[in-house]
Design a protein around this motif. Structure first.
Motif, PDB file in Angstrom:
ATOM      1  N   LYS A   1       0.854  -1.192   0.000  1.00  0.00           N
ATOM      2  CA  LYS A   1       0.000   0.000   0.000  1.00  0.00           C
ATOM      3  C   LYS A   1       0.888   1.240   0.000  1.00  0.00           C
ATOM      4  N   ARG A   2       1.929   1.184   0.817  1.00  0.00           N
ATOM      5  CA  ARG A   2       2.873   2.301   0.864  1.00  0.00           C
ATOM      6  C   ARG A   2       3.515   2.510  -0.515  1.00  0.00           C
ATOM      7  N   ALA A   3       3.771   1.396  -1.200  1.00  0.00           N
ATOM      8  CA  ALA A   3       4.362   1.478  -2.544  1.00  0.00           C
ATOM      9  C   ALA A   3       3.321   1.888  -3.595  1.00  0.00           C
ATOM     10  N   GLN A   4       2.101   2.123  -3.134  1.00  0.00           N
ATOM     11  CA  GLN A   4       0.981   2.535  -3.990  1.00  0.00           C
ATOM     12  C   GLN A   4       0.641   1.526  -5.078  1.00  0.00           C
ATOM     13  N   LYS A   5       0.839   0.262  -4.751  1.00  0.00           N
ATOM     14  CA  LYS A   5       0.443  -0.799  -5.673  1.00  0.00           C
ATOM     15  C   LYS A   5      -0.873  -1.443  -5.230  1.00  0.00           C
ATOM     16  N   VAL A   6      -1.271  -1.140  -4.007  1.00  0.00           N
ATOM     17  CA  VAL A   6      -2.546  -1.654  -3.501  1.00  0.00           C
ATOM     18  C   VAL A   6      -3.374  -0.467  -3.024  1.00  0.00           C
ATOM     19  N   ALA A   7      -4.631  -0.425  -3.452  1.00  0.00           N
ATOM     20  CA  ALA A   7      -5.563   0.534  -2.861  1.00  0.00           C
ATOM     21  C   ALA A   7      -6.391  -0.243  -1.862  1.00  0.00           C
ATOM     22  N   MET A   8      -6.429   0.248  -0.636  1.00  0.00           N
ATOM     23  CA  MET A   8      -7.076  -0.506   0.433  1.00  0.00           C
ATOM     24  C   MET A   8      -8.419   0.138   0.798  1.00  0.00           C
ATOM     25  N   PHE A   9      -9.468  -0.664   0.841  1.00  0.00           N
ATOM     26  CA  PHE A   9     -10.793  -0.166   1.226  1.00  0.00           C
ATOM     27  C   PHE A   9     -11.324  -0.921   2.436  1.00  0.00           C
ATOM     28  N   PRO A  10     -10.895  -0.558   3.633  1.00  0.00           N
ATOM     29  CA  PRO A  10     -11.496  -1.167   4.817  1.00  0.00           C
ATOM     30  C   PRO A  10     -12.895  -0.602   5.030  1.00  0.00           C
ATOM     31  N   ARG A  11     -13.652  -1.267   5.899  1.00  0.00           N
ATOM     32  CA  ARG A  11     -15.047  -0.871   6.164  1.00  0.00           C
ATOM     33  C   ARG A  11     -15.844  -0.755   4.875  1.00  0.00           C
ATOM     34  N   HIS A  12     -15.624  -1.693   3.973  1.00  0.00           N
ATOM     35  CA  HIS A  12     -16.425  -1.803   2.755  1.00  0.00           C
ATOM     36  C   HIS A  12     -16.879  -3.252   2.632  1.00  0.00           C
ATOM     37  N   GLU A  13     -18.132  -3.439   2.299  1.00  0.00           N
ATOM     38  CA  GLU A  13     -18.640  -4.808   2.175  1.00  0.00           C
ATOM     39  C   GLU A  13     -19.169  -5.028   0.765  1.00  0.00           C
ATOM     40  N   MET A  14     -18.677  -6.104   0.154  1.00  0.00           N
ATOM     41  CA  MET A  14     -19.143  -6.431  -1.195  1.00  0.00           C
ATOM     42  C   MET A  14     -20.581  -6.922  -1.116  1.00  0.00           C
ATOM     43  N   LEU A  15     -21.454  -6.329  -1.930  1.00  0.00           N
ATOM     44  CA  LEU A  15     -22.856  -6.752  -1.917  1.00  0.00           C
ATOM     45  C   LEU A  15     -23.293  -7.379  -3.235  1.00  0.00           C
ATOM     46  N   ASP A  16     -22.503  -7.238  -4.282  1.00  0.00           N
ATOM     47  CA  ASP A  16     -22.826  -7.985  -5.496  1.00  0.00           C
ATOM     48  C   ASP A  16     -21.615  -8.074  -6.408  1.00  0.00           C
ATOM     49  N   LEU A  17     -21.707  -9.077  -7.273  1.00  0.00           N
ATOM     50  CA  LEU A  17     -20.667  -9.278  -8.272  1.00  0.00           C
ATOM     51  C   LEU A  17     -21.217  -8.782  -9.605  1.00  0.00           C
ATOM     52  N   VAL A  18     -20.365  -8.134 -10.392  1.00  0.00           N
ATOM     53  CA  VAL A  18     -20.809  -7.674 -11.696  1.00  0.00           C
ATOM     54  C   VAL A  18     -20.180  -8.566 -12.771  1.00  0.00           C
ATOM     55  N   VAL A  19     -21.059  -9.179 -13.564  1.00  0.00           N
ATOM     56  CA  VAL A  19     -20.602 -10.081 -14.623  1.00  0.00           C
ATOM     57  C   VAL A  19     -20.945  -9.439 -15.966  1.00  0.00           C
ATOM     58  N   ILE A  20     -19.938  -9.269 -16.800  1.00  0.00           N
ATOM     59  CA  ILE A  20     -20.167  -8.680 -18.119  1.00  0.00           C
ATOM     60  C   ILE A  20     -19.744  -9.685 -19.191  1.00  0.00           C
ATOM     61  N   ASP A  21     -20.632  -9.980 -20.096  1.00  0.00           N
ATOM     62  CA  ASP A  21     -20.384 -10.982 -21.136  1.00  0.00           C
ATOM     63  C   ASP A  21     -19.829 -12.279 -20.558  1.00  0.00           C
TER      64      ASP A  21
END
Lengths: 635, 248
Positions: free
Chosen positions: A177-197
């Motif tokens: 994260k410090r190297a800015q290769k990961v964006a971290m989103f704590p306190r976020h909950e996945m509620l759906d998956l998006v499927v395209i084609d």
């Protein structure tokens, strides 16, 4: 037809030959590829950190306030590896065999072999990351035994192994994260998956602080969301653990494998009241030195220490002389249930058995026992007020690990292209029962070693495709569905709490779909769960709104998915007309009460497709080329 | 049993909070403190009121997510315990129990009893790791580490990041938290190559986050659920001075 993509060739060479043949992506192109990782436990953090090191653009989510809280943190006992440091005859082959047999021959040979093969380098990795594993005085690594195994191959950091491994993974994640290769989103909950084609291209997540729904697009989505045993409500899991991400993925097309294979852990603290939220786990490692017993006399009201030696029934040692107190978890749990049901249970609710350290203290002295389990004894005292150096612990079986999960192939890809499932949320290596100290192992191996070497095989082709954007109509559609579900929950305005329905569901699941199951009970459970589900949607009350931190709404959303998942679990248990591992069908047992497996008709992985509220069974046949499945005996 | 809860309610980080009083009957002594709050929340739902926001996850004392001030003490009336390990048998029937969020400038309140502890993550981000990549490790037993050394490293590594040390400190210092991670890694051979940068950068971040300075009152070690002793802070300071002056 399910294609497990197992590489050709001898077992020992499958993984290396897979790697030599899989497609590579050059470093300059990797940064153009975005990977979403949902979950930041051992599997998720390990994968996110490693993928970022490799050069991918990674976005990682967790519902907790920090990645360091993921429930891997709570694993106590240890992590297995075929290092053979003890010079006791261990090998990759033996570990493979133990794990396959421990799972009662309901997992793939190739996956299990890879797990054992990569176990030794994993210990190297963690030592390099600064994990303070227990050591001998000479400075080398120490080992201990775990259930279902006759060698010492478990590495540990006191009773806090999961915590130490997770902190290592979390640190590595934050390094990236410090190297800015990961964006971290704590306190976020996945509620759906998006499927395209037909391909996984993103997720809808809810910001748990503001309530805002957000869209995230990616070239690939990795689910690392852990186990779903909170479906039983009372379990050893963290309160927030849930099945929502994998359930939403299932409803979008990912097959769900062996959902009913749930491990019940033999050594948790017993339930003491209706308001209880959690069954605290006491590490299986305690069974190294603790002896399990119940009084020989029914309803014996004497204190444990007042019961003389000859009036104690060390039932595991009696029934399973060669493994004794280290019998595998499914067997130890069932044996406890048998004694408790027969009226020999102890404690105020007669729902526990004793785990006694008297002999260990006499033999090794209190100091050694403190060194080995000090923090566990302390924890026991904090919770129960009892000093376990003086009198035995009272323990009881509790819902614990989900062997089942999203069906994945050898590459850990689900049936939705581009969607991967790693760690406990997949069904891969543990078959019908997981061996102790193999959970941290599988989560880590999936995240650190396997996924980073298989995802390239998919992403290499995605490089040529258009990158998805969040203004695609599929994102609109998915977000709208999530919004509708939330609005619906907030507008029922009934008169019962979310927890009320969770308790109802938990009771049915624990009664009919846990340690012992039968056709009639499962049939009844299915109709009962449907009733609870319908009542939930008509009578629940969720106060507060959407655009704010609303813990009640979070619980309601998770329970809504558990109510559907519970149905699938019972459906799966209903169709599997045999006993194997943790799945014990009362109709299929020997005269001595042991599980009766049926390899002729049931040597397959059940993989369920979702079809408008119905479930369709697909079968992946299990082929054993290297090991002949035998009756799993620990006698 | 009956408890009168006085609980801090605050809509969000921008609003002003205040105490609300809730009389709760029907609790039992073997409920955990968090179960008592669960119980209260269910009553609130039945009265169509918004639930109280508080944090928890594992409920077995290891995740570090729970943590509130109870009757003026971090994690309640006992030493060295987490909130989830506290049980109602520690209170008297009819007692008034005051519940507040962690109070520290570096831990802003998000809602009710929930605070933002991401400052801890940012401290870790500044070197609370060993920067070796996956796949580059040598054989584990090639690094020998004496039992005494690893045991001390483990004592420090046990930190669960709950923030009780900060909350209880009159200066809201994060010295114990930061020291625990630095001493864990710097005392092991694997951590040596980056030892100097680690201590300098992590302590700098600790100060940037707005945590106060340590004045060695020892309040932190009384509340730390992992009983991490304050001697760790002295050790960190010594490492820091050494790194600053000697560059190693």
């Amino acid at each position: 037809m399910l294609n497990s993509k197992i590489p050709e060739g001898p077992l020992e060479n499958k993984w290396s030959s897979y790697q030599t043949k899989s497609q590579l992506i050059n470093p300059a192109n990797k940064k153009k590829l975005n990977v979403i990782v949902v979950g930041s436990g051992l599997a998720g953090a390990g994968a996110a950190a490693t993928l970022a090191e490799l050069g991918y653009d990674v976005t990682c989510f967790c519902y907790q306030d920090s990645a360091r809280r993921a429930h891997s943190v709570a694993a106590q006992g240890g992590i297995n590896a075929a290092k053979n440091y003890q010079h006791d005859g261990d090998s990759v082959w033996r570990m493979f065999h133990d794990t396959l047999k421990g799972g009662d021959f309901r997992s793939r040979e190739a996956n299990v072999y890879r797990l054992a093969e990569l176990s030794a380098p994993l210990i190297d990795h963690y030592v390099q990351q600064g994990v303070p594993f227990a050591r001998e005085y000479g400075g080398v690594l120490a080992n201990r035994s775990f259930g279902g195994v006759q060698v010492q191959r478990t590495f540990y950091a006191r009773g806090q192994t999961g915590q130490q491994l997770l902190l290592a993974a979390y640190s590595q994640l934050y390094k990236m994260k410090r190297a800015q290769k990961v964006a971290m989103f704590p306190r976020h909950e996945m509620l759906d998956l998006v499927v395209i084609d037909g391909k996984a291209k993103g997720i809808i997540a809810r910001d748990l602080i503001t309530g805002q729904l957000k869209r995230f697009a990616a070239d690939s989505v990795v689910l690392a969301t852990g186990g779903y045993s909170r479906v039983f409500r009372l379990s050893t899991l963290a309160i927030g653990c849930n099945g929502s991400a994998i359930w939403k993925a299932h409803k979008r097309g990912a097959y769900f494998a062996a959902p009913s294979f749930t491990q019940v852990h033999p050594t948790a603290l017993p339930q003491t009241s209706e308001a209880q939220s959690k069954l605290t786990l006491m590490s299986e490692s305690l069974r190294n030195d603790g002896r399990i017993w119940v009084p020989k006399k029914k309803d014996d009201d004497r204190r444990a220490n007042a019961i003389p030696e000859e009036e104690r029934d060390y039932y595991l040692e009696r029934r399973y002389p060669s493994f004794g107190n280290l019998a595998p978890r499914d067997i130890a749990s069932r044996a406890a249930k048998e004694r408790i049901d027969a009226g020999y249970g102890v404690g105020p609710f007669k729902n526990a058995v004793y785990l006694d350290f008297k002999h260990a203290v006499e033999r090794f002295g209190i100091q050694t026992i403190q060194d080995r389990y000090g923090n566990l004894f302390k924890m026991y005292k904090k919770i129960t007020g009892v000093d376990a150096y003086q009198e035995p612990m009272q323990i009881s079986p509790a819902a614990h690990f989900s062997m089942g999960g999203l069906w994945v192939d050898y590459e850990l890809m689900t049936t939705i292209p581009g969607l991967y499932a790693i760690g406990e949320c997949n069904f891969s290596d543990h078959g019908a029962n997981r061996l102790g100290a193999n959970s941290l192992l599988q989560a880590s191996i999936d995240g650190y070693f396997v996924l980073p070497n298989t995802i390239n095989n998919y992403l290499a082709d995605e490089l040529k495709e258009d990158h998805p954007t969040t203004d695609h109509p599929e994102f609109d559609k998915a977000q709208k569905e999530v919004e509708q579900q939330i609005t619906k929950l907030l507008t029922v305005r009934g008169d019962k709490t979310v927890d009320h329905f969770h308790r109802e569901l938990g009771k049915v699941m624990w009664q009919e779909c846990a340690m012992s199951r039968n056709k009639e009970g499962l049939g009844n459970a299915i109709s009962k769960i449907k009733e609870i589900r319908d009542a939930f949607w008509n009578e629940v009350n969720v106060t507060g709104g959407q655009q704010e931190m609303n813990t009640e709404l979070e619980k309601a959303l998770r329970l809504a998915d558990f109510l559907e998942l519970g149905l699938l679990m019972c459906t799966d248990a209903f169709q599997r007309e045999e006993s194997c591992g943790a799945h014990f069908r009362e109709e299929y047992q020997t005269d001595e009460g042991e599980a009766m497996r049926n390899d002729k008709t049931h040597a397959y992985v059940s993989a369920w497709a979702y079809d408008n509220g119905n479930f369709q069974l697909h079968k992946e046949p299990l082929v054993f080329e290297n090991v002949q499945p035998t009756v799993r005996s620990y006698k | 049993m009956k408890i009168v809860f006085k609980i801090w309610r605050q809509v969000n980080s921008k609003s002003q909070g205040g105490f609300e009083t809730y009389e709760v009957d029907g609790l039992t002594e073997d409920m955990s403190f968090l179960e008592a709050l669960d119980y209260l929340n269910e009553r609130l739902v039945q009265r169509n009121e918004k639930v109280i926001a508080y944090e928890y996850d594992c409920r077995e004392g290891i995740c570090g997510q729970c943590g509130v001030f109870i009757n003026g003490r971090a994690h309640g009336p006992h030493d060295n315990i987490t909130t989830c390990q506290l049980h109602m048998r520690s209170f008297k029937d009819g007692e008034t129990v005051v519940v507040e969020p962690w109070r520290a400038a570096a831990f802003p309140v998000i809602k009710d009893l929930v605070v933002d502890r991401s400052a801890f993550d940012r401290i870790i981000e500044q070197g609370g790791y060993i920067s070796a990549r996956t796949g580059t490790a040598a054989e584990a037993n090639a690094i020998l580490v004496g039992k005494e050394v690893v045991d001390r490293a483990m004592d420090a590594a046990a930190c669960i990041g709950c923030g009780a040390c900060v909350a209880t400190c009159k200066n809201a210092s994060a010295a114990l938290f930061t020291a625990a991670k630095i001493n864990h890694l710097n005392s092991l051979p694997q951590g040596k190559p980056e030892a100097s940068n680690r201590v300098l950068e992590m302590t700098r971040q600790m100060e940037l986050e707005g945590f106060g300075s340590c004045t060695f009152t020892g309040a932190c070690e009384v509340e730390c659920p992992e009983e991490i002793p304050m001697i760790n802070i002295a050790e960190m300071n010594a490492r820091r001075v050494k790194a600053k002056w000697l560059g190693k």
